[in-house]
Scaffold this active site. Structure first.
Site, PDB file in Angstrom:
ATOM      1  N   HIS A 369     -14.251  64.899  46.952  1.00 55.36           N
ATOM      2  CA  HIS A 369     -14.128  66.128  46.163  1.00 55.36           C
ATOM      3  C   HIS A 369     -15.224  66.256  45.123  1.00 55.36           C
ATOM      4  CE1 HIS A 369     -10.386  66.501  48.354  1.00 55.36           C
ATOM      5  NE2 HIS A 369     -10.564  67.789  48.143  1.00 55.36           N
ATOM      6  N   GLU A 610      -4.587  69.984  59.139  1.00 51.59           N
ATOM      7  CA  GLU A 610      -5.594  68.997  58.734  1.00 51.59           C
ATOM      8  C   GLU A 610      -5.157  67.572  59.065  1.00 51.59           C
ATOM      9  OE1 GLU A 610      -6.277  69.288  54.501  1.00 51.59           O
ATOM     10  OE2 GLU A 610      -4.176  69.647  54.069  1.00 51.59           O
ATOM     11  N   ASP A 634     -10.183  66.940  56.109  1.00 47.48           N
ATOM     12  CA  ASP A 634      -9.157  65.935  56.396  1.00 47.48           C
ATOM     13  C   ASP A 634      -8.948  65.769  57.894  1.00 47.48           C
ATOM     14  OD1 ASP A 634      -8.243  64.711  54.000  1.00 47.48           O
ATOM     15  OD2 ASP A 634      -7.591  66.701  53.367  1.00 47.48           O
ATOM     16  N   CYS A 681     -11.424  76.361  56.647  1.00 47.38           N
ATOM     17  CA  CYS A 681     -11.769  76.279  55.223  1.00 47.38           C
ATOM     18  C   CYS A 681     -12.362  74.938  54.805  1.00 47.38           C
ATOM     19  CB  CYS A 681     -10.546  76.586  54.367  1.00 47.38           C
ATOM     20  SG  CYS A 681      -9.247  75.368  54.504  1.00 47.38           S
TER      21      CYS A 681
HETATM   22  C1  PEP Z   1      -9.853  70.036  54.082  1.00 47.43           C
HETATM   23  O1  PEP Z   1      -9.227  68.978  54.139  1.00 47.43           O
HETATM   24  O2  PEP Z   1     -10.692  70.386  54.939  1.00 47.43           O
HETATM   25  C2  PEP Z   1      -9.644  70.958  52.956  1.00 47.43           C
HETATM   26  C3  PEP Z   1     -10.144  72.158  52.958  1.00 47.43           C
HETATM   27  O3  PEP Z   1      -8.931  70.501  51.893  1.00 47.43           O
HETATM   28  P1  PEP Z   1      -9.487  69.427  50.835  1.00 47.43           P
HETATM   29  O4  PEP Z   1     -10.952  69.254  51.072  1.00 47.43           O
HETATM   30  O5  PEP Z   1      -9.199  69.975  49.481  1.00 47.43           O
HETATM   31  O6  PEP Z   1      -8.698  68.229  51.135  1.00 47.43           O
HETATM   32 MG    MG Z   2      -7.484  68.629  52.900  1.00 49.18          MG
END
Ligand code: PEP
Ligand code: MG
Length: 761
Positions: A369, A610, A634, A681
């Site tokens: 992140h 995910e 994920d 996403c």
């Molecule tokens: C993902 O896992 O692709 C996602 C969009 O969520 P995050 O990156 O916040 O885990």
């Molecule tokens: Mg995720």
């Protein structure tokens, strides 16, 4: 004699050698200490260390006891020359009684090894790379014993990381001169861009060794801060000692011993002298504590040896007080590049945006992140560099090359000039892409794709708003929770969510419910797990804590009142039961609010896909929700069993892996069957190569970071869906992500999108 050696060649002996080497000031001293100690402990006639140059592959005699000292740094062997070259090229030990009879033996008059017959060479390897060779020699003609071989072998593996670290420190500290490309360290390219600026090292309060060196002018203030910290800890010890009245005498004795160490002139004088010479008090304390502790570490007596630990423990207590007194406030220079061990998104957010140029983190990969937030903020990020000499990096001029994943320290003028040129080119590309910001993404064959934005930081709302997005495809609500000192109340959340809805109205906003755990801990809700990505995460926490989940749902629904644009998204669903339970919570909260008299529309709800199990249950989920959203980050992590945060396996993390592509395609097709909207996403949606395939799969909603919107729109506007479908067919026939990436890179190059695949070059 053999028993005597056996005693020395113990684990403790090994630990002592490592501890002494570790205390050395620089690489040269470290190597000298190593050969002297090994020579003595193993009772050998010669102990030498050859270091291998990573680029030329040549081996230089860098330290020795037993061979001629004049040969140090003078004897340089070719990559495969002599017995050293043999050990290096085979990457395995060589143990022989009469070395002159070995076919690879080479007589070198310079070193004076005529009298030595037995030879034991062990490669020194760190993370797969050869650093050098440890060589032992004896006068007699018997090969070394099994015990010697295993001890030398173990030593080499333990010393390797210390040598690697000392080499790195030397590279970092050495002033960079000349016209060459300069020295750099390789890491993971976590967020594209070029950051040129001053390193600000964020130290961890609990990790003494991360306290950086700093020069100060007001030495009196530093001395007084140190003295205050010291007496505060002394007082604490006194109170503790009194409260131990009647307790076993050992405890009192220990506390008294602690007090004595604290007031010992050895420690106090060393700190004060160092401050006097212009060092920042915390760095002065760090060095003095480590030096004193090391003296105990190497003592034979086990009781005294343990005292090293006490000194470090005490040192940490004084350090905590000192940092409290110093205020812990970091000042950020105009062009700040944040540097640290394991930085998180919040560390970035704390830096004033107009001052932040880049981020360097020892740990982490392109899908952590930290990297995602860096991309959102449009700053360069390099992660996964391994252990850095952080102490020496603070306030140095550095460059973060987020395209190639490189860190340059003290760059010379040529390097600076080149990077300024790249930064200008980057600016030109972004000026050109600016023209696509407010365009709709419609392919030349007439297919519309909604390009949405991923958001979540309250600070990045204007950024997301102005990015030309057609809505928010993923609002990571946990980022909002992470910036607070405690759980936000229902009313506070309502205000924040309404602000986002208002800002984007009438464009849709998809709020994802709390997805904490994994690499997103809340400072006020610590979770300690050995395997956090497979642990208590996302919806699992929400379902276990209805008070947190229901409060958030109430806030989200209350915020929705009067708006037509909100949607809810549930993260980390791994089975239908979790989905049911989540929907039950939503229904319950919805009914509650209606009873309270609120005018609410039925919420639009989606499930994130995910987790691999969700891919195979997407058809079932589709019956219960209004839309699906594929989290490729994920999904890739769990399908490929590659920790998205771990730099060691970063090379294996690829959303273009054939299995990941099949999974994404499966879900998009499922959406089509059920006439259910599907959004993609994860980071893959903003990667031009992956975007081509998503287009080919029929994706109609892509949610990407703000900075990626113009380039994704440019690509879609110019690239026919029909060609993307052909590419998809070819890609699905391929066996590896490398082959698929190559195909897509060539396609992008030929179609005139080279700037998107070779940025900064
Ligand atoms: C993902 O896992 O692709 C996602 C969009 O969520 P995050 O990156 O916040 O885990
Ligand atoms: Mg995720």
């Amino acid at each position: 004699m053999d028993r005597e050696r056996g005693k020395r060649l113990s684990l403790r002996g090994l630990g002592r050698i490592v501890a002494e080497a570790n205390a050395a000031k620089d690489l040269e001293e470290m190597l000298r200490v190593m050969v002297e100690r090994i020579h003595q402990d193993m009772n050998v006639d010669v102990c030498s260390i050859y270091l291998t140059d990573a680029r030329s592959g040549r081996h230089t005699l860098s330290a020795t006891v037993g061979l001629r000292k004049e040969a140090v740094d003078q004897l340089v062997l070719g990559p495969k020359e002599g017995l050293i070259g043999w050990v290096a090229s085979q990457m395995e030990p060589l143990n022989i009684g009469d070395c002159s009879h070995h076919p690879r033996f080479k007589y070198i008059p310079l070193v004076g090894e005529e009298d030595f017959n037995a030879f034991l060479g062990v490669p020194i390897i760190f993370q797969g790379a050869l650093l050098g060779v440890l060589a032992l020699q004896h006068r007699n003609s018997r090969p070394f014993t099994e015990q010697d071989v295993s001890f030398a072998f173990t030593l080499a593996t333990q010393l390797a990381s210390h040598i690697a670290f000392a080499q790195l420190t030397k590279t970092v500290v050495a002033p960079s001169t000349g016209e060459s490309e300069g020295q750099w360290l390789d890491g993971v390219a976590a967020a594209p861009g070029i950051g040129i600026g001053t390193a600000v090292v964020l130290y961890e309060l609990t990790a003494m060794h991360t306290i950086p060196d700093r020069i100060v002018t007001n030495t009196e203030a530093e001395k007084s801060a140190f003295v205050r910290a010291l007496s505060a800890v002394e007082k604490e010890l006194e109170v503790l000692s009194e409260s131990h009245e009647g307790q076993p005498p050992q405890q009192r004795e220990l506390l008294e011993a602690y007090s004595m160490i604290l007031t010992s002139s050895e420690l106090v004088d060393a700190v004060l002298e160092s401050i006097e010479a212009g060092t920042w008090a915390p760095a002065a304390l760090r060095t003095a504590v480590e030096e004193l502790a090391c003296k105990f570490d190497v003592m034979e007596d086990p009781y005294l040896c343990e005292r090293g630990r006490d000194i470090r423990d005490l040192g940490r207590r004084v350090m905590d007080k000192l940092l409290e007194i110093e205020g812990g406030d970091v000042t950020y220079p105009q062009d700040t590049i944040l540097v640290g061990k394991d930085l998180g998104p919040i560390d970035l957010i704390k830096v004033p945006k107009d001052r932040l140029r880049g981020v360097i983190s020892e740990r982490g990969s392109a899908f952590s992140h930290l990297a995602i937030v860096a991309r959102t903020l449009g700053i360069a990020a390099v992660t996964g560099l391994g252990d850095l000499p952080l102490m020496q990096l603070d306030r140095r001029e550095i460059i973060a090359d987020g395209y190639r994943g490189r860190l340059y320290v003290n760059p010379n003028v040529t390097v600076c000039r080149e990077f300024r040129r790249l930064a200008r080119e980057e600016q030109k590309l972004s000026d050109f892409l600016e023209g696509f910001r407010d365009k709709q993404a419609i392919t030349p064959d007439g297919e519309y794709v909604a390009v949405l934005v991923n958001a979540g930081l309250p600070e990045d709302l204007p950024l997301a708003l102005n990015a030309g997005a057609e809505g928010v495809g993923l609002y990571r609500t946990e980022l909002l929770f992470m910036t607070q000192g405690r759980f936000p109340t229902e009313d506070q959340q309502v205000v924040l969510y309404r602000r986002v809805l208002e800002a984007f109205h009438p464009r849709p906003v998809t709020f994802r419910t709390l997805d904490i755990g994994g690499d997103k801990p809340l400072p006020y809700f610590p979770i300690h797990e050995t395997n956090p990505f497979l642990g208590w995460r996302g919806i699992r926490i929400s379902l276990d804590h209805p008070e947190i989940f229901d409060t958030q749902l109430r806030a989200l629904l209350r915020a929705s009142e009067g708006f037509s644009n909100p949607k809810l998204l549930i993260p980390m669903i791994s089975g239908v039961a979790e989905l049911y339970q989540s929907l039950t919570h939503v229904d319950k909260v919805y009914e509650e609010l209606r009873v309270e008299g609120r005018q609410l529309d039925k919420p639009v709800i989606g499930a994130m896909i995910e987790v691999p199990s969700a891919v195979y249950q997407a058809d079932l989920f589709a019956r219960h929700v209004d839309f699906l959203s594929i989290g490729t980050n994920d999904l890739t992590q769990y399908l490929l069993a590659v920790d998205r945060d771990n730099e060691r396996v970063a090379k294996l993390f690829d959303a273009l892996h054939p299995a990941v592509l099949q999974a994404i395609f499966h879900v998009i097709q499922c959406g089509e069957r059920h006439q259910l909207p599907v959004t993609i996403c994860g980071e893959a949606a903003g990667d031009p190569a992956a975007t081509l395939l998503l287009l080919g799969m029929g994706a109609k909603n892509l949610s990407v970071n703000a900075g990626d919107i113009p380039k994704i729109k440019w690509l879609i506007t110019k690239f026919p869906r029909s060609r993307a479908q052909e590419l998809l067919r070819l890609a699905l026939d391929m066996e590896s992500s490398e082959a698929i990436r190559e195909l897509l890179r060539n396609e992008l190059d030929e179609a005139g999108f080279g700037a998107l695949v070779h940025p900064g070059k």
